[in-house]
Design an enzyme around this catalytic site. Sequence first.
Site, PDB file in Angstrom:
ATOM      1  N   GLU A  47       0.954  -1.438   0.374  1.00  0.00           N
ATOM      2  CA  GLU A  47      -0.342   0.179  -0.104  1.00  0.00           C
ATOM      3  C   GLU A  47       1.041   0.801   0.077  1.00  0.00           C
ATOM      4  O   GLU A  47       1.602   1.228   0.323  1.00  0.00           O
ATOM      5  CB  GLU A  47      -1.139  -0.099   1.037  1.00  0.00           C
ATOM      6  CG  GLU A  47      -1.975   1.701   1.017  1.00  0.00           C
ATOM      7  CD  GLU A  47      -2.432   1.580   2.198  1.00  0.00           C
ATOM      8  OE1 GLU A  47      -3.349   2.673   2.135  1.00  0.00           O
ATOM      9  OE2 GLU A  47      -2.674   1.259   3.498  1.00  0.00           O
ATOM     10  N   GLU A  72       5.052   4.816   3.429  1.00  0.00           N
ATOM     11  CA  GLU A  72       4.542   6.522   4.157  1.00  0.00           C
ATOM     12  C   GLU A  72       5.580   7.140   3.892  1.00  0.00           C
ATOM     13  O   GLU A  72       6.641   6.381   4.802  1.00  0.00           O
ATOM     14  CB  GLU A  72       3.871   6.026   4.885  1.00  0.00           C
ATOM     15  CG  GLU A  72       3.511   7.399   5.923  1.00  0.00           C
ATOM     16  CD  GLU A  72       2.681   8.095   5.116  1.00  0.00           C
ATOM     17  OE1 GLU A  72       1.624   8.228   4.298  1.00  0.00           O
ATOM     18  OE2 GLU A  72       2.914   9.550   4.736  1.00  0.00           O
ATOM     19  N   ASP A  99       9.516   7.453   0.200  1.00  0.00           N
ATOM     20  CA  ASP A  99       8.998   8.115  -1.420  1.00  0.00           C
ATOM     21  C   ASP A  99       8.925   7.319  -2.254  1.00  0.00           C
ATOM     22  O   ASP A  99       9.754   6.630  -2.017  1.00  0.00           O
ATOM     23  CB  ASP A  99       9.596   9.365  -1.509  1.00  0.00           C
ATOM     24  CG  ASP A  99       8.246  10.136  -2.230  1.00  0.00           C
ATOM     25  OD1 ASP A  99       8.050  11.305  -1.991  1.00  0.00           O
ATOM     26  OD2 ASP A  99       7.834  10.302  -3.882  1.00  0.00           O
ATOM     27  N   ASP A 121      -2.833  11.789  -1.923  1.00  0.00           N
ATOM     28  CA  ASP A 121      -3.700  13.432  -2.460  1.00  0.00           C
ATOM     29  C   ASP A 121      -3.715  14.008  -3.625  1.00  0.00           C
ATOM     30  O   ASP A 121      -3.057  13.171  -4.497  1.00  0.00           O
ATOM     31  CB  ASP A 121      -1.653  13.841  -1.928  1.00  0.00           C
ATOM     32  CG  ASP A 121      -1.634  13.474  -0.397  1.00  0.00           C
ATOM     33  OD1 ASP A 121      -2.243  13.041   0.791  1.00  0.00           O
ATOM     34  OD2 ASP A 121      -0.493  13.692  -0.299  1.00  0.00           O
ATOM     35  N   ASP A 157     -12.472   9.249  -2.298  1.00  0.00           N
ATOM     36  CA  ASP A 157     -13.714  10.522  -2.623  1.00  0.00           C
ATOM     37  C   ASP A 157     -14.213  11.479  -3.600  1.00  0.00           C
ATOM     38  O   ASP A 157     -14.266  12.602  -3.363  1.00  0.00           O
ATOM     39  CB  ASP A 157     -14.375  10.548  -1.025  1.00  0.00           C
ATOM     40  CG  ASP A 157     -13.762  12.032  -0.122  1.00  0.00           C
ATOM     41  OD1 ASP A 157     -12.059  11.835  -0.278  1.00  0.00           O
ATOM     42  OD2 ASP A 157     -13.762  12.623   0.014  1.00  0.00           O
ATOM     43  N   GLU A 195      -8.914   5.371   7.155  1.00  0.00           N
ATOM     44  CA  GLU A 195      -9.392   6.553   8.112  1.00  0.00           C
ATOM     45  C   GLU A 195      -9.823   7.448   7.492  1.00  0.00           C
ATOM     46  O   GLU A 195     -10.763   8.380   8.024  1.00  0.00           O
ATOM     47  CB  GLU A 195      -7.962   7.283   8.579  1.00  0.00           C
ATOM     48  CG  GLU A 195      -7.424   6.153   9.798  1.00  0.00           C
ATOM     49  CD  GLU A 195      -6.230   4.924   9.835  1.00  0.00           C
ATOM     50  OE1 GLU A 195      -6.068   4.777   8.685  1.00  0.00           O
ATOM     51  OE2 GLU A 195      -5.494   4.894  10.795  1.00  0.00           O
ATOM     52  N   GLU A 197     -11.363   7.317   4.704  1.00  0.00           N
ATOM     53  CA  GLU A 197     -12.508   7.022   4.301  1.00  0.00           C
ATOM     54  C   GLU A 197     -14.053   6.777   5.433  1.00  0.00           C
ATOM     55  O   GLU A 197     -14.766   7.142   5.302  1.00  0.00           O
ATOM     56  CB  GLU A 197     -12.581   5.240   3.565  1.00  0.00           C
ATOM     57  CG  GLU A 197     -13.672   4.823   3.507  1.00  0.00           C
ATOM     58  CD  GLU A 197     -13.390   3.101   3.174  1.00  0.00           C
ATOM     59  OE1 GLU A 197     -11.713   3.281   2.558  1.00  0.00           O
ATOM     60  OE2 GLU A 197     -14.570   2.195   1.973  1.00  0.00           O
TER      61      GLU A 197
HETATM   62  N1  SAH Z   1      -4.336   5.902   3.032  1.00  0.00           N
HETATM   63  C1  SAH Z   1      -5.077   6.397   4.506  1.00  0.00           C
HETATM   64  C2  SAH Z   1      -4.242   7.702   4.302  1.00  0.00           C
HETATM   65  C3  SAH Z   1      -4.556   8.823   2.488  1.00  0.00           C
HETATM   66  S1  SAH Z   1      -3.532  10.464   3.095  1.00  0.00           S
HETATM   67  C4  SAH Z   1      -6.216   6.412   4.933  1.00  0.00           C
HETATM   68  O1  SAH Z   1      -7.066   6.243   3.678  1.00  0.00           O
HETATM   69  O2  SAH Z   1      -7.172   7.214   5.644  1.00  0.00           O
HETATM   70  C5  SAH Z   1      -2.431  10.479   1.149  1.00  0.00           C
HETATM   71  C6  SAH Z   1      -1.099   9.385   2.826  1.00  0.00           C
HETATM   72  O3  SAH Z   1       0.233   9.072   1.419  1.00  0.00           O
HETATM   73  C7  SAH Z   1      -0.562  10.696   3.917  1.00  0.00           C
HETATM   74  O4  SAH Z   1      -0.230  10.148   4.785  1.00  0.00           O
HETATM   75  C8  SAH Z   1       0.994  11.177   2.174  1.00  0.00           C
HETATM   76  O5  SAH Z   1       1.836  11.154   3.376  1.00  0.00           O
HETATM   77  C9  SAH Z   1       1.229   9.855   2.020  1.00  0.00           C
HETATM   78  N2  SAH Z   1       1.356  10.189   1.054  1.00  0.00           N
HETATM   79  C10 SAH Z   1       1.543  11.115  -0.835  1.00  0.00           C
HETATM   80  N3  SAH Z   1       2.341  11.000  -1.644  1.00  0.00           N
HETATM   81  C11 SAH Z   1       3.496  10.271  -0.931  1.00  0.00           C
HETATM   82  C12 SAH Z   1       4.817   9.722  -1.667  1.00  0.00           C
HETATM   83  N4  SAH Z   1       4.697  10.111  -2.812  1.00  0.00           N
HETATM   84  N5  SAH Z   1       5.603   8.983  -1.058  1.00  0.00           N
HETATM   85  C13 SAH Z   1       4.564   8.059   0.143  1.00  0.00           C
HETATM   86  N6  SAH Z   1       3.813   8.681   0.762  1.00  0.00           N
HETATM   87  C14 SAH Z   1       2.440   9.725   0.341  1.00  0.00           C
END
Ligand code: SAH
Length: 218
Positions: A47, A72, A99, A121, A157, A195, A197
């Site tokens: 993930e 993450e 990243d 994001d 969403d 979280e 969602e």
């Molecule tokens: N999947 C979780 C969080 C969604 S927010 C949920 O649904 O509750 C998006 C997450 O992706 C954030 O924690 C952000 O830090 C991470 N993220 C965004 N771009 C990323 C990247 N290029 N590499 C790793 N993590 C990333």
Amino acid sequence: MIVLRLRYIDGARNLIEEHPHLVIDKQDNEKLYYEDMFEKAQPIHIEIGIGKGRFIHTLAKQFPNINFIGIEKFDSVIVRALEKSIDEPLPNLKLLRVDAGAIPIILKDHTVERVYLNFPDPWPKERHQKRRLTNRRFLKIYEDLLTENGEIHMKTDNKTLFDYSLEEIMFYDMELITITRDLHNSDVNCNIMTEFEEKYSKRGNKIFKLTAIYKEKK
Ligand code: SAH
């Protein structure tokens, strides 16, 4: 306030460094060896952007015969997922603080069977579209990473991001396997809520989901 925040971020860094068996804090460009990470050799699902990690932790508990890697980029976020692993360590789950752009450097090609993207994001500005995790640049990264018939599963969403993702998937000539624009009122079952969602569906937002695979290259 600033002092407190810095102290907390320091705390996150320390907690990460104290638990190398639960979270890999990748600082070099060496490829990871799954044999060193997991007790059993079995299929790998990842993930990307796990946030506080509820989804991947629940999934790993439900499917002990799959090895899961939760990626993450932020210390301050992954530490929440790490707390779950400290409370309940799972032999088939490793967290990875990098990243997503570093995936081709540190994960071996054609070794992963499924990629989950949950509430990525949206990067709404046009000039930031390369940062969206369903941009064609990332679809190429996942294609190289995935085994034959490997799958992408995405939930969001955000209608604009969902429509953009569908366009990128079509551009990339992938095959769409499932699509719903209202996951919670669909026949897709066994959904594990993330979280985000939970937060956004409580506000009344519909949840979109798609599953796609890469067509075999002739
Ligand atoms: N999947 C979780 C969080 C969604 S927010 C949920 O649904 O509750 C998006 C997450 O992706 C954030 O924690 C952000 O830090 C991470 N993220 C965004 N771009 C990323 C990247 N290029 N590499 C790793 N993590 C990333």
